[in-house]
Design a protein around this motif. Structure first.
Motif, PDB file in Angstrom:
ATOM      1  N   CYS A  82      39.779  22.801  36.580  1.00  0.00           N
ATOM      2  CA  CYS A  82      40.006  23.619  37.853  1.00  0.00           C
ATOM      3  C   CYS A  82      40.709  22.771  38.850  1.00  0.00           C
ATOM      4  CB  CYS A  82      39.153  24.681  38.490  1.00  0.00           C
ATOM      5  SG  CYS A  82      39.153  25.964  39.300  1.00  0.00           S
ATOM      6  N   GLY A  83      41.171  23.347  40.112  1.00  0.00           N
ATOM      7  CA  GLY A  83      41.411  22.899  41.490  1.00  0.00           C
ATOM      8  C   GLY A  83      40.427  23.398  42.263  1.00  0.00           C
ATOM      9  N   ALA A  84      40.485  24.309  41.904  1.00  0.00           N
ATOM     10  CA  ALA A  84      39.163  24.849  43.292  1.00  0.00           C
ATOM     11  C   ALA A  84      37.929  24.100  43.633  1.00  0.00           C
ATOM     12  CB  ALA A  84      39.591  26.671  42.766  1.00  0.00           C
ATOM     13  N   SER A  85      37.068  24.955  44.565  1.00  0.00           N
ATOM     14  CA  SER A  85      35.378  24.032  44.809  1.00  0.00           C
ATOM     15  C   SER A  85      35.129  25.149  45.297  1.00  0.00           C
ATOM     16  CB  SER A  85      36.031  22.546  45.454  1.00  0.00           C
ATOM     17  OG  SER A  85      36.362  23.142  47.171  1.00  0.00           O
ATOM     18  N   ASN A  86      35.219  26.594  45.456  1.00  0.00           N
ATOM     19  CA  ASN A  86      34.779  27.375  45.638  1.00  0.00           C
ATOM     20  C   ASN A  86      33.744  27.758  45.111  1.00  0.00           C
ATOM     21  OD1 ASN A  86      36.335  28.943  44.486  1.00  0.00           O
ATOM     22  ND2 ASN A  86      35.552  30.439  44.826  1.00  0.00           N
ATOM     23  N   PHE A  87      32.634  27.641  43.659  1.00  0.00           N
ATOM     24  CA  PHE A  87      32.030  27.526  42.912  1.00  0.00           C
ATOM     25  C   PHE A  87      31.178  26.700  42.527  1.00  0.00           C
ATOM     26  CE2 PHE A  87      35.357  26.204  40.210  1.00  0.00           C
ATOM     27  CZ  PHE A  87      35.284  25.498  39.417  1.00  0.00           C
ATOM     28  N   GLN A  88      30.215  27.258  41.904  1.00  0.00           N
ATOM     29  CA  GLN A  88      28.817  25.902  41.406  1.00  0.00           C
ATOM     30  C   GLN A  88      28.035  26.167  40.310  1.00  0.00           C
ATOM     31  OE1 GLN A  88      26.154  26.073  44.748  1.00  0.00           O
ATOM     32  NE2 GLN A  88      25.606  28.179  44.278  1.00  0.00           N
ATOM     33  N   GLU A  89      28.029  25.574  39.831  1.00  0.00           N
ATOM     34  CA  GLU A  89      26.972  25.710  38.470  1.00  0.00           C
ATOM     35  C   GLU A  89      25.899  26.956  38.735  1.00  0.00           C
ATOM     36  OE1 GLU A  89      25.150  22.186  37.567  1.00  0.00           O
ATOM     37  OE2 GLU A  89      27.017  20.602  37.044  1.00  0.00           O
ATOM     38  N   GLY A  90      26.360  27.267  37.252  1.00  0.00           N
ATOM     39  CA  GLY A  90      25.519  28.567  37.389  1.00  0.00           C
ATOM     40  C   GLY A  90      26.541  30.110  37.813  1.00  0.00           C
ATOM     41  N   ASP A  91      27.625  29.976  38.337  1.00  0.00           N
ATOM     42  CA  ASP A  91      28.160  31.078  38.608  1.00  0.00           C
ATOM     43  C   ASP A  91      28.804  31.626  37.617  1.00  0.00           C
ATOM     44  OD1 ASP A  91      27.319  30.827  41.377  1.00  0.00           O
ATOM     45  OD2 ASP A  91      29.005  30.035  41.943  1.00  0.00           O
ATOM     46  N   VAL A  93      32.281  33.258  36.151  1.00  0.00           N
ATOM     47  CA  VAL A  93      33.635  33.647  37.192  1.00  0.00           C
ATOM     48  C   VAL A  93      34.049  34.110  35.994  1.00  0.00           C
ATOM     49  CG1 VAL A  93      33.681  31.422  37.669  1.00  0.00           C
ATOM     50  CG2 VAL A  93      33.924  31.173  35.859  1.00  0.00           C
ATOM     51  N   VAL A  94      35.962  34.396  35.738  1.00  0.00           N
ATOM     52  CA  VAL A  94      37.185  35.168  34.970  1.00  0.00           C
ATOM     53  C   VAL A  94      37.701  34.759  34.533  1.00  0.00           C
ATOM     54  CG1 VAL A  94      38.437  36.815  34.423  1.00  0.00           C
ATOM     55  CG2 VAL A  94      36.988  37.377  36.284  1.00  0.00           C
ATOM     56  N   VAL A  95      37.430  33.875  32.647  1.00  0.00           N
ATOM     57  CA  VAL A  95      37.833  32.695  32.076  1.00  0.00           C
ATOM     58  C   VAL A  95      38.912  33.732  31.219  1.00  0.00           C
ATOM     59  CG1 VAL A  95      37.780  30.952  30.637  1.00  0.00           C
ATOM     60  CG2 VAL A  95      36.044  31.765  32.309  1.00  0.00           C
ATOM     61  N   ALA A  96      40.800  33.695  31.373  1.00  0.00           N
ATOM     62  CA  ALA A  96      41.292  33.508  30.370  1.00  0.00           C
ATOM     63  C   ALA A  96      41.470  32.793  29.628  1.00  0.00           C
ATOM     64  CB  ALA A  96      42.662  33.863  31.398  1.00  0.00           C
ATOM     65  N   LEU A  97      41.366  32.908  28.556  1.00  0.00           N
ATOM     66  CA  LEU A  97      41.085  32.317  26.892  1.00  0.00           C
ATOM     67  C   LEU A  97      42.509  31.449  26.654  1.00  0.00           C
ATOM     68  CD1 LEU A  97      37.863  33.542  25.499  1.00  0.00           C
ATOM     69  CD2 LEU A  97      38.059  31.084  26.583  1.00  0.00           C
ATOM     70  N   PRO A  98      42.805  30.693  25.680  1.00  0.00           N
ATOM     71  CA  PRO A  98      44.262  30.430  24.990  1.00  0.00           C
ATOM     72  C   PRO A  98      44.843  31.978  24.269  1.00  0.00           C
ATOM     73  CG  PRO A  98      43.092  28.721  24.479  1.00  0.00           C
ATOM     74  CD  PRO A  98      42.049  30.000  25.672  1.00  0.00           C
ATOM     75  N   GLY A  99      46.338  32.606  24.422  1.00  0.00           N
ATOM     76  CA  GLY A  99      46.714  33.548  24.104  1.00  0.00           C
ATOM     77  C   GLY A  99      46.413  34.846  25.099  1.00  0.00           C
ATOM     78  N   ALA A 100      46.028  34.508  25.972  1.00  0.00           N
ATOM     79  CA  ALA A 100      46.370  35.728  27.491  1.00  0.00           C
ATOM     80  C   ALA A 100      47.416  35.522  27.709  1.00  0.00           C
ATOM     81  CB  ALA A 100      44.639  35.641  28.436  1.00  0.00           C
ATOM     82  N   ILE A 122      40.260  29.600  34.554  1.00  0.00           N
ATOM     83  CA  ILE A 122      39.192  30.378  35.145  1.00  0.00           C
ATOM     84  C   ILE A 122      40.282  30.263  36.793  1.00  0.00           C
ATOM     85  CG2 ILE A 122      37.066  30.112  37.231  1.00  0.00           C
ATOM     86  CD1 ILE A 122      36.733  27.158  35.886  1.00  0.00           C
ATOM     87  N   CYS A 123      40.461  31.761  36.644  1.00  0.00           N
ATOM     88  CA  CYS A 123      41.283  32.497  37.765  1.00  0.00           C
ATOM     89  C   CYS A 123      40.791  33.196  38.817  1.00  0.00           C
ATOM     90  CB  CYS A 123      41.443  33.760  36.564  1.00  0.00           C
ATOM     91  SG  CYS A 123      41.982  33.852  34.839  1.00  0.00           S
ATOM     92  N   ALA A 125      41.709  36.221  42.045  1.00  0.00           N
ATOM     93  CA  ALA A 125      41.768  37.721  41.774  1.00  0.00           C
ATOM     94  C   ALA A 125      43.617  37.646  41.905  1.00  0.00           C
ATOM     95  CB  ALA A 125      41.513  38.134  43.484  1.00  0.00           C
ATOM     96  N   ARG A 126      44.414  36.813  43.095  1.00  0.00           N
ATOM     97  CA  ARG A 126      45.755  36.242  42.800  1.00  0.00           C
ATOM     98  C   ARG A 126      46.511  36.625  41.544  1.00  0.00           C
ATOM     99  NH1 ARG A 126      49.091  32.856  46.876  1.00  0.00           N
ATOM    100  NH2 ARG A 126      51.458  34.030  46.086  1.00  0.00           N
ATOM    101  N   GLU A 127      45.606  35.449  40.473  1.00  0.00           N
ATOM    102  CA  GLU A 127      46.628  35.047  39.459  1.00  0.00           C
ATOM    103  C   GLU A 127      46.281  36.406  38.260  1.00  0.00           C
ATOM    104  OE1 GLU A 127      45.342  30.032  40.148  1.00  0.00           O
ATOM    105  OE2 GLU A 127      43.890  31.629  38.797  1.00  0.00           O
ATOM    106  N   LEU A 128      45.446  37.735  38.785  1.00  0.00           N
ATOM    107  CA  LEU A 128      45.332  38.388  38.056  1.00  0.00           C
ATOM    108  C   LEU A 128      45.629  39.995  38.529  1.00  0.00           C
ATOM    109  CD1 LEU A 128      40.900  37.943  37.248  1.00  0.00           C
ATOM    110  CD2 LEU A 128      43.270  37.182  36.015  1.00  0.00           C
ATOM    111  N   GLY A 129      45.975  39.895  39.718  1.00  0.00           N
ATOM    112  CA  GLY A 129      47.446  40.678  39.888  1.00  0.00           C
ATOM    113  C   GLY A 129      45.989  41.698  40.947  1.00  0.00           C
ATOM    114  N   LEU A 130      45.098  41.316  41.139  1.00  0.00           N
ATOM    115  CA  LEU A 130      44.236  42.396  42.043  1.00  0.00           C
ATOM    116  C   LEU A 130      43.931  42.617  43.055  1.00  0.00           C
ATOM    117  CD1 LEU A 130      40.733  41.334  40.161  1.00  0.00           C
ATOM    118  CD2 LEU A 130      42.069  43.995  39.883  1.00  0.00           C
ATOM    119  N   GLY A 131      44.767  41.386  44.227  1.00  0.00           N
ATOM    120  CA  GLY A 131      45.354  41.191  45.501  1.00  0.00           C
ATOM    121  C   GLY A 131      45.398  40.135  45.663  1.00  0.00           C
ATOM    122  N   ASP A 132      45.764  39.263  47.010  1.00  0.00           N
ATOM    123  CA  ASP A 132      47.086  38.640  46.841  1.00  0.00           C
ATOM    124  C   ASP A 132      45.832  37.512  48.172  1.00  0.00           C
ATOM    125  OD1 ASP A 132      49.088  39.336  47.456  1.00  0.00           O
ATOM    126  OD2 ASP A 132      49.171  40.381  49.269  1.00  0.00           O
TER     127      ASP A 132
END
Length: 825
Positions: A82-91, A93-100, A122-123, A125-132
């Protein structure tokens, strides 16, 4: 405004919930535009909640890359890059598994990248179509879900978002509350109004508040919540609704104020209570006063701005943006909530002045329900109490008294008469009651049934019977109104002015000019470029209060600047040879401006009122102007072509005169922006009606125009409308062509000599044209030779050479008598 369907129907009692398409159709039917209907069910396959167990930073790449171990189910941990850095261990998150499959037909599969195998994604909101929002990964509040839980249901991806665009006069419709009421009216279903919730009595004031300008603020309410946990997360259901509405989650206090604004339509502001010094004062800003707003910009305030101040000075730009000194931070635990009603016009001007559009200002510009402030504050305070572990202080400050709604009366059958439809008995009273009016039906002494409606506080737009009629018609459906066009009365044709104006336009177009419509406003700097002196009357303009372009705020007093701007635009796009014209009004202010009278709209104004209105308006005569740049005649195999010169501008003016049936004479003149030696004043008789000629070289250089660019402008309203326009007589007999060269003093204009020759030649002289001008030793100092080609013709016979010669001699004799002209040998 974006609104999820589940939120929209929350307070509606449907026997069977309509589909999103039916809801959108209902909005359109009652007059609210629908811009988009977006379903969130485009995600398929395994989408689960996951807990980040471990994060490994991969530092060997140019950008931050993390390899995460994510628990996605009981005893199942997947490695994900993942290239994002706004989360940490214990958070969580929403995960798209293979096949999604994500929106955009993006299929997730296990793949090797950055030297690691990524078993899912790891998704955001924009990747899920929930917002921009694509600023980072979507992190769910702790305890929202367990690893492996189905995220499709958790995120509500079976929902639909409807985006609507209410008209500006319907401020109440910029909220879930207002839109739900509209749907209740459209489907005739019961509606629970959250804006009428009970508000307990306040025990004293939270803090003193003074309103210095009641016109700026009709009501100001404050509530205080202390002991709020600064680290308390916003509940997921609230974050989700904000996200679907297009608003990013920031912190619990800010999210709560945004949520209540969307839900009820009342914008709120949260202050850090510990940073507020003393009581509050609502006032206009002092000239030169400054405020550092939440965006860290230092703004110089205008005396028209409404501000909130404490003992330290200005702390908020009212209705637009708060100040940085009282911002709610990550350590704020004592929150002061404020809800107010601001003057819509003042807020609109402040937004445009400081270029600070916001969701709050959008609602204040369109008026907010003055009865809503205490309800909205109570709602926000309870949400902070519930989810932030806060404690609502017992006091409430509520100052200001908004004006109550005024009752509106009309005949109960007025909607029927306007629409031409016989509505069922009771429809008018029922529909007005649905929108919140208090309705009373009475019978007058004359037997007429009247309905009196007291509009609800959220409908400040209902002020006259026509407004009530509109509500009944739109809720009953505009499609139920028969579309019967009335027969058009017999026309009387075009007026004389209209016919002449079209003739002018056609004459110029037939002679190679192209009609354009320049911008009707000019910048004062344009007059500097034209070299107009300071006292020139064309600099005396009428300014508009809300111009489309801030620098072009003056109504044009001359058409030349707009045409020259059009020529510049053509030159910039490679069009080097230009001949354009326009016919339009100019605006000339009166020397003594009289006030505009107030005239009602209930009936046609009287002749005296119309005269008063016209007298209050600036003069707006119709002008015609033309500009030629580059070649007038194009080069080709037939020759080198010919550049435009001053004579072409004069000829364009003469074409206009011919269309009007009047003869224009050209007299040497000196008027900016024309070249002093190549400028002609155009006259009808002795009355000046315009100018034509070559533009001054300094003007040409300043505007980057081709050398010797020429222009003409005429006041069409100053040209007489002559009915004496005989059709030309075409003779079938051959002409006699004779040339004559006369020597006259050098200061005598060639145009005047031609006019005298024409008069002396009599009826047989059909045409005269200057073809040569000579100065030199052969004619003597202070003199010049003018050579004219004369065409003689008789309408009823073949003209003899002797007759033509006699007519020529008579023409020369007339010139000799007037100017001392002699034939050049």
């Amino acid at each position: 405004m974006r609104i999820p369907v589940t939120w929209l129907v929350e307070n509606l009692e449907f026997a069977e919930t309509p589909t999103p398409e039916q809801l959108a159709e209902a909005f359109v039917r009652i007059g609210i535009e629908v811009e988009d209907v977006s379903r969130l069910d485009s995600v398929t396959g395994p989408l689960v909640a996951g807990r980040v167990v471990e994060i490994e930073e991969l530092t060997e790449f140019k950008k931050p890359i993390r390899y995460c171990q994510v628990e996605v189910g009981p005893d199942q941990v997947n490695g994900i890059v993942c290239g994002a850095s706004n989360f940490q261990e214990g958070d969580t998150v929403v995960v798209a598994l293979p096949g999604a499959v994500l929106p955009g037909d993006f299929t997730i599969s296990a793949r090797k990248t950055y030297g690691k195998t990524s078993d899912g994604m790891i998704c955001s909101a924009r990747e899920l179509g929930l917002g921009d929002d694509h600023a980072g990964i979507m992190v769910l509040p702790s305890g929202t879900a367990q690893p492996g839980d189905d995220a499709l249901e958790l995120l509500g991806l079976g929902d639909t978002v409807i985006e609507v665009a209410p008209t500006p006069d319907r401020g109440y419709a910029f909220s879930v509350r207002g839109l739900a009421r509209e749907i209740a009216c459209a489907f005739d279903v019961p509606y629970r109004d959250p804006g009428t919730a009970e508000v307990p009595e306040g025990e004293g004031e939270v803090l003193p508040v003074a309103i210095e300008d009641p016109a700026a603020c009709s009501r100001f309410v404050a509530r205080r919540v202390s002991g709020v946990d600064p680290t308390a997360p916003t509940p997921w259901w609230m974050r989700r609704r904000l996200m679907l509405a297009g608003i990013r989650s920031i912190s619990l206090p800010v999210d709560v104020t945004n949520y209540v604004m969307l839900e009820l339509g009342q914008p709120l502001h949260a202050f850090d209570a510990a940073s507020v010094k003393g009581g509050l004062v609502v006032r206009r800003a002092a000239a030169g006063e400054k405020l550092t707003t939440l965006d860290e910009q230092v703004r110089v305030l205008d005396p028209d701005d409404i501000v909130i101040a404490d003992d330290s000075g200005v702390i908020s730009l009212a209705g637009v943006m708060g100040g940085a000194s009282t911002e709610v931070s990550t350590t704020s635990s004592d929150i002061l909530l404020e809800a107010a009603n601001w003057d819509p016009a003042s807020i609109a001007r402040t937004v445009r002045r400081h270029k600070l559009p916001s969701e709050a200002a959008k609602r204040f510009e369109r008026t907010v329900d003055p009865a809503l402030a205490p309800v909205a504050l109570e709602r926000a305070a309870r949400l902070l109490d519930m989810f932030g572990d806060g404690s609502i202080k017992p006091g409430r400050t509520d100052v200001g008294t908004p004006a109550p709604p005024r009752p509106v009366s009309m005949p109960i059958n007025l909607p029927d008469r306007v629409a031409g439809v016989n509505y069922a008995r009771g429809v008018t009273a029922r529909r007005l009651g649905q929108i919140g009016c208090q309705v009373e039906v009475t019978t007058g002494d004359d037997g007429a049934t009247m309905v009196t409606a007291v509009p609800p506080t959220w409908r400040s737009d209902l002020t006259q019977p026509a407004d009530l009629v509109e509500e009944v018609l739109r809720l009953e459906g505009y499609d139920t109104i028969p579309s019967t066009l009335p027969p058009a009365p017999a026309g009387r044709g075009l007026t004389e002015q209209q016919r002449r104006r079209r003739t002018v336009s056609r004459a110029l177009a037939e002679n190679g000019f192209v009609e354009v419509k320049p911008f009707p406003f000019v910048a004062p700097a344009a007059f500097d470029a034209l070299g107009l002196p300071e006292g020139d009357v064309r600099r005396n303009t009428v300014s508009v209060l809300n111009p489309l372009e801030s620098d072009k705020h003056a109504l044009a007093t001359t058409l030349v600047p707009g045409l020259l701007e059009t020529v510049q635009r053509n030159l910039a796009r490679g069009q080097k040879d230009v001949a354009v014209y326009t016919v339009a009004q100019v605006t000339l202010p009166r020397t003594q401006q009289v006030p505009v009278p107030q005239v009602g709209v209930g009936e046609r104004p009287s002749d005296a009122q119309v005269a008063s209105l016209l007298a209050a308006l600036p003069q707006q005569p119709v002008h015609v102007a033309a500009v030629l740049a580059g070649h007038r005649e194009q080069a080709g195999w037939w020759g080198k072509g010919r550049p435009a010169d001053w004579a072409d501008a004069v000829q364009a003016a003469r074409l206009v005169g011919q269309a009007y049936g009047v003869e224009l004479t050209a007299v040497a003149s000196d008027l900016a922006p024309w070249h002093p030696g190549r400028c002609a004043e155009l006259r009808v008789g002795d009355w000046p009606v315009g100018h034509a000629g070559e533009l001054h070289p300094k003007v040409v250089e300043a505007l980057g125009l081709p050398k010797r660019t020429v222009a003409m402008e005429l006041d069409l309203d100053a040209l007489p409308l002559s009915d004496n326009r005989p059709a030309p007589v075409v003779s079938a007999y051959p002409p006699v062509l004779l040339d004559v060269a006369v020597v006259v003093p050098a200061e005598v204009p060639a145009e005047q000599v031609a006019r005298v020759l024409r008069g002396g030649g009599g009826a047989l002289l059909e045409d005269i044209r200057l073809f040569d001008v000579y100065t030199g030793d052969q004619v003597g100092d202070g003199k010049r030779s003018l050579a004219y080609s004369l065409r003689f013709r008789a309408p009823d016979r073949t003209l003899t050479v002797e007759e033509a010669t006699a007519a020529r001699d008579a023409a020369v004799a007339a010139a000799a008598e007037r100017f001392g002209a002699v034939l050049r040998s």
